[in-house]
Design an enzyme around this catalytic site. Structure first.
Site, mmCIF file in Angstrom:
data_model
loop_
_atom_site.group_PDB
_atom_site.id
_atom_site.type_symbol
_atom_site.label_atom_id
_atom_site.label_comp_id
_atom_site.label_asym_id
_atom_site.label_seq_id
_atom_site.Cartn_x
_atom_site.Cartn_y
_atom_site.Cartn_z
ATOM 1 N N THR A 100 0.854 -1.180 0.000
ATOM 2 C CA THR A 100 0.000 0.000 0.000
ATOM 3 C C THR A 100 0.888 1.227 0.000
ATOM 4 O OG1 THR A 100 -1.882 -1.024 1.078
ATOM 5 C CG2 THR A 100 -1.655 1.347 1.334
ATOM 6 N N LYS A 113 -8.566 2.652 -3.101
ATOM 7 C CA LYS A 113 -8.392 2.400 -1.668
ATOM 8 C C LYS A 113 -8.726 3.645 -0.848
ATOM 9 C CE LYS A 113 -6.029 -0.103 1.208
ATOM 10 N NZ LYS A 113 -4.960 -0.786 2.002
ATOM 11 N N LYS A 143 -4.566 9.997 7.857
ATOM 12 C CA LYS A 143 -3.785 10.286 6.650
ATOM 13 C C LYS A 143 -4.620 9.995 5.400
ATOM 14 C CE LYS A 143 -1.409 7.320 4.824
ATOM 15 N NZ LYS A 143 -0.647 6.090 4.706
#
Lengths: 286, 286, 286, 286
Positions: free
Chosen positions: C95, C170, C238
């Site tokens: 990721t 995502k 984040k």
């Protein structure tokens, strides 16, 4: 006192004229050189390149339109870097972001010269009347030497510490301004829709504890749904975004600024980016 | 001109004194009658009940502390309703909600008398100096007749139309004020946490387009994290809630007021309800 | 089918084991080489450097912990770039952000090789059970060739188009998840404070149209004010920030995500960044 | 077991049929009496007035369309109050506000009878299939006696304590639902505008931790910008408002619900009140 002056746009021209009228010897440069003629008539010398101005003058002020122009004048051929050196001072009064300012600062420092970022608060009128507010940061000695010039250009100047603080201070002020404009717009719409006279609201506000020049100047046009661009909405939105990004880094919650920013984004989605930032009223009102 | 005056709290006493000093004949009443003595020394007559004052005077002004007091003075035994009648006027300058105001208005009207709601903007100091802003609504003829008194009590009075508009106008103003205070607080915290001097931020703000008395008066104490209650936070939160409820009825989106209200609620959760409304700064800052 | 596998952390190890068990020939590498031993016992070959693995295998999958590790494995000495070439494929399932992914993609492409970014949704358990959801983007031919491996690793894989789309997908999912967690937390606190049983709220929710695994799994611990870190709050915050930044670029208003983000920021200010992201409940509740 | 049943709208009819089919003896009443015929064919008795039903049955269930109907059936001529008495039980399964519910409860109690409010979660389909979720509050003994009927009508019933808790629980659930729908809508718009396929987003969501029936059922139509009313947006907005009002009383901050509510208000301003509540997507998307 002798100063160089780079950039004769609306702001820069007014500022250079004020310096000349107050007895400064000024050497000007502008990308379109013909724009220097008016200044020459008032007694200015003309430099044909930024580096020529730097070479001639101990102190040089720049007032460019945007970060690209600010960088180009410094780093391109015949630019500031070619002649700047120990003992000279470079004062960039353009409104640029933190990163641009730091890049210029690093390059100037490397040459041994002194640097100030000095963005201003205030637009055309205050520039002409020497009523700007100057947010300087960087070399304090250079700041002290520039005070006579700042006193001519502005009603007040501040020394804010390290490079970057000038840009940050502007962001904080503009963030508060954007949220206030949003709150004011909500009030105007709420008043109108609940049967109150909006002009009376302006009158009542102007007599109370939150009376301020912005409500006074923008309010009457907003009631008419007129938003002639003074500070474009897209720039206000950008400042909201940057202020929120700053707050994100240091974990300061700003729910009101965040909510206001979403309406500014919506307004840009609705193609209002080039209207005045008071057009956030239009986005709420539609 | 002769007027009755019901309620000699901090505000009412200052207002009644101003009327006396400007040559009005004033008959005063207060729940604690001894508070009437100072006024009597300045030449006021004393009424022993609200109904006695109403009986004696063509015009009676009320300045009570809250909706309960405002209702009690009108509806209780020896109250206003017992003597009010065709040809008389009742002017309620207390800050009450729309519903309370309407209830009093209906009862007074039924008796054939005239009614004005006339909440004020401004606290102790402006009351003493005759510098209140008066937001009157109801019977326009009565308003016209009261202008000489309003000119003594305030720097400006407005006639806003039907009963309820005075309360609504106060809500709109206070809603904008609450959102502004929140935005200002965010700015102070952001400045502090990003290494800027907060006093300098106050100075910069005070020189720009959003300079206003509230920032000037409250800012220095807020930096010291001091929030001595002038306008309690719980009252500001209540006004935010009522303004949002009004906007909900008429489908006006107010995302900034809504976001601000949530922090005011949080502040009450954190037991700051009795601090000044500027304590929203403390809730953000913690 | 033969594949290389770089990175044997919690996720990578489980994934490599699944490939081995399904009959793939696998050559593994890990920065701490000893971690390869368990895999060797299950039949894996070991590569001593990333470049050695690339040299040996037509297809190599990477599952690294963060952007720094993902970049280092590609660009450092003995890295992927030294042996990758026309005809080979590199599949990065770590990721990482859009920018990192693009940087790797450009470097791999320059060598004539094919690239897929393929971040996954799901953590340890789904990795062990081959129940990941794979969000692949980049070279479609390579995707088709990898389907047999993806079928082993996940319950479902998607091909999303150009490089960057995996990361974006995502972000969108995690943004919705963060806002949902915030709304859920508000509901838990509201229920508790208004005298409703919170466990009953969980039961009611689980029987209705918004029943979902997250409420079911996290709810009981949240009621106990327990937030053992599965997905750290700082990572959720984040992702909210990045999703908001994406929405800012393209002028999509997201007032709910913006409001949620401010509480996540507040939670980090209150030192909850390393707790599970469900600790936003604690920030609301305090 | 014998029960009365007042109100044969879409929901009530399905519920009464289920009771009949499970062997309950049911006496039905409906304002338009002809609607009772279908039920009579299935074996129901008919009562010509609410009071006649009450007189005949120990337990009577009401399922009315709105607060006005719920009040009218109880308080009007030939209404519930005329025959309700000690030893009888009245179960109002209509969705009404806290205040209405309390008014009915007080009147029933005064007559010495027992009362339950028992709003349901679920619409037409679950009513037909006996799959409602029943949120009962009030008299616990009466609840225990009604369990056999609730077992027929719903897949699950809850006893939530004092009258008012049923309504509150529904508000909490619907508030979470409204915020989730808003977050989901933001995600759909963000995906679409950033070049991702929205159907793929639905597929990815449905495989992950936040998969839920609402996204699954509403998502495909929303992508088509189709919002056929199942739960009207104006009702969702009203529930957001009421949940926020509840949170305001007890000082629970709910910034996400507050932000969502402002868009629902905006949607009503844009005349979307009669569309499905998923039309908040349209308000964000415009």
């Amino acid at each position: 006192m002798e100063v160089g002056f780079l950039g004769l746009g609306i702001m820069g021209k007014a500022m250079a004229i004020n310096l000349l009228r107050s007895g400064f010897k000024v050497t000007v440069w502008n990308r379109t050189l013909s724009k220097c003629d008016d200044l020459a008539e008032l007694g200015a010398s003309i430099g044909t390149t930024p580096s020529a101005v730097i070479k001639k003058c101990k102190y040089t002020i720049a007032m460019l339109s945007d970060p690209e122009a600010a960088l180009s004048v410094v780093f391109d051929k015949d630019g500031v870097l070619e002649q700047i050196s120990n003992g000279k001072g470079y004062i960039d009064m353009s409104t640029v972001d933190d990163e641009t300012s730091t890049k210029i600062f690093m390059a100037i420092s490397k040459k041994g010269a002194s640097f100030l970022e000095a963005p201003v608060s205030g637009s055309k009128k205050p520039a002409e009347n020497g009523q700007l507010v100057i947010l300087a940061a960087g070399d304090q000695e250079l700041y002290n030497e520039m005070v006579p010039a700042f006193d001519v250009l502005g009603k007040k100047s501040f020394f804010l510490g390290e490079v970057g603080n000038g840009a940050k201070m502007k962001l904080v002020v503009n963030m508060i301004m954007g949220s206030m404009m949003h709150a004011f717009s909500e009030g105007l719409v709420l008043a109108g829709e609940s049967g109150l006279d909006q002009q009376t609201l302006l009158d009542v506000l102007d007599l109370g504890a939150i009376a301020n020049p912005m409500f006074r100047m923008k309010g009457p046009a907003m009631i008419q749904q007129s938003y002639p661009p003074a500070f474009p909405l897209k720039h206000q939105q950008k400042d909201m975004r940057l202020a929120l990004a700053l707050s994100d880094e240091i974990h300061v919650p700003m729910p009101v600024a965040a909510a206001a920013n979403e309406t500014f984004k919506k307004a840009r989605r609705l193609d209002m980016g080039d209207l005045d930032f008071s057009a956030v009223h239009k986005a709420i009102n539609q």
